[in-house]
Scaffold this active site. Structure first.
Site, PDB file in Angstrom:
ATOM      1  CB  CYS A 135      -0.976  -0.034   1.173  1.00 38.37           C
ATOM      2  SG  CYS A 135      -2.408   1.060   0.901  1.00 38.37           S
ATOM      3  CG  HIS A 139      -3.491  -3.380   3.529  1.00 40.16           C
ATOM      4  ND1 HIS A 139      -2.280  -3.039   4.074  1.00 40.16           N
ATOM      5  CD2 HIS A 139      -4.081  -2.212   3.167  1.00 40.16           C
ATOM      6  CE1 HIS A 139      -2.134  -1.731   4.067  1.00 40.16           C
ATOM      7  NE2 HIS A 139      -3.213  -1.196   3.507  1.00 40.16           N
TER       8      HIS A 139
END
Length: 433
Positions: free
Chosen positions: A337, A429
């Site tokens: 991310c 994630h």
């Protein structure tokens, strides 16, 4: 229908764990139970099936209760982007940015949202176990409080106060917490819970009795210290630099795999690396200075709530140069991310940090531009010929330069992330899980 509020003498006293434990205990007795945290301040979050965002602790508590995560379990989520401002997420959706002072003006409106949401859950479930935030004795914040005694007063909730005895001073914390509350708030405190106790219970008994005499309230339970208990952390207090994550089992062979994770100031969803730390022979450390990368096998750049600001911190500390040297030696670097965004050639951010255009680490051939609308989802796909799942929480949009190999192919056969040589990254994630 029954409800109570679990408050704590401090952050990290054990509120989240106690709420999860109560949810599990009640669910095992056949009750329908839901967790609830009116206002959470955390950069560790998950995406619900409806596409909304809530604190990760409430997702863990939902799992303990045997129910699916719901945006109603955490109606207000504050995600700090700097020391003075936070993104506001209301019932799962971004609803602007606020400072500590301007947030006061919103609390009356949000209290209505919180109590209305709690009323709905109380009508639907047999039990709702609520978690406070920080300490109920933060008297500078009491007037506008919607998470602790403000919620308890508005909803008529009895309050348990939990304290961490392992750090010392728990009796003073209990007595002082109660003493600082006004009489109407004190009337709602039903008693205390001692957490993280180790030793002989008999040595504790005189203190428990004296506390009852001084406050008129008893200690309802003493919870033991358990080094094997490993639930997802709610906030960054759990990510101590240079400490080994978890309790790694010995390797199956003779060699350890050493993983270094820069402990970013605005680290977000760092629980990703806990999946690595759960593997035998894998030692994961959060680090804050470059020498820790010299003998590391793998560097993981974790998520960040402020990619540009944390990238600047990497450069200021010398960690950026250490990451580049690590990659130049052919050793692997993985970005997740915000950490993935840092690997780009160029980052344009007028949304999250308002930093404008900055130079990335340049280890992957793409650029990132931040969009006002946040991407939220629970995608599925394939990575390295294995089926994978993940979740997305980001403002950044990737623009590939040339034919950049994807790390993941989504179920719609769209490229996600990148894999170039020993450097890889993804917005997803949970991929390691």
């Amino acid at each position: 229908m029954h409800s109570l509020l679990v408050a704590g003498t401090t952050s990290d006293a054990g509120k989240s764990v106690l709420v999860a434990a109560l949810c599990r205990w009640l669910a095992r007795r056949g009750a329908r139970v839901a967790p609830f945290k009116a206002q959470n301040m955390s950069n560790n979050s998950v995406v619900t099936a409806s596409g909304g965002e809530i604190g990760r602790a409430q997702a863990v508590q939902a799992a303990a209760a045997g129910v699916e995560p719901d945006v109603r379990f955490n109606p207000v989520l504050l995600k700090p982007g700097s020391d003075r401002s936070s993104q506001v997420v209301v019932l799962g959706r971004v609803d602007g940015t606020t400072t500590a002072l301007s947030y006061r003006q919103r609390k009356a409106e949000l209290l209505h949202t919180v109590t209305e949401t709690l009323d709905g859950l109380r009508a639907e479930y047999d039990y709702v176990i609520c978690e406070g935030a920080g300490s109920p004795a933060e008297i500078n914040l009491r007037e506008h409080d919607i998470a602790n005694m403000g919620l308890a007063r508005a909803a008529g909730l009895p309050v348990l106060v939990v304290g961490d005895i392992d750090r010392g001073g728990v009796f003073a914390q209990f007595f002082g917490t109660l003493a600082l509350l006004d009489p109407a708030d004190q009337a709602l405190v039903s008693g205390f819970v001692v957490n993280k106790f180790r030793g002989e219970r008999e040595l504790l008994s005189p203190g428990l009795e004296r506390l009852r005499q001084l406050t008129g309230r008893r200690v309802h339970g003493v919870l033991p210290w358990d080094e094997e208990l490993w639930l997802d952390a709610e906030d960054s207090l759990s990510y101590v630099a240079d400490g080994v994550v978890g309790r790694p089992a010995p390797p199956r062979g003779s060699q350890w795999l050493r993983v270094a994770v820069p402990r970013l100031p605005r680290i977000s969803n760092a629980t990703d690396v806990e999946a690595l730390a759960a593997e035998p022979g894998v030692s994961v450390r959060f680090v804050t200075e470059p020498s820790r990368l010299t003998d590391t096998d793998l560097v993981v750049l974790p998520g960040s709530k402020s990619t540009v600001a944390d990238l600047e911190w990497l450069r200021e500390t010398g960690l950026a140069e250490a990451v580049l040297a690590h990659a130049a030696s052919g050793r692997p670097v993985v970005g997740i991310c915000g950490g993935y965004q840092m690997l780009a050639g160029r980052i344009v951010d007028h949304v999250e940090s308002a930093g404008g255009e900055v130079r990335g680490l340049g280890l992957l051939d793409f650029d990132v531009e931040f969009a006002a609308e946040k991407t939220l989802g629970n995608p599925v796909g394939t990575a390295l010929e294995h089926p994978v799942t993940g979740y997305e929480i980001h403002h950044g949009r990737v623009r590939r330069r040339g034919d950049v190999p994807a790390l993941v192919r989504s179920a719609q056969d769209e490229p996600e992330g990148a894999l170039q040589g020993s450097v890889a990254g993804t917005h997803w994630h949970g991929l390691f899980e």
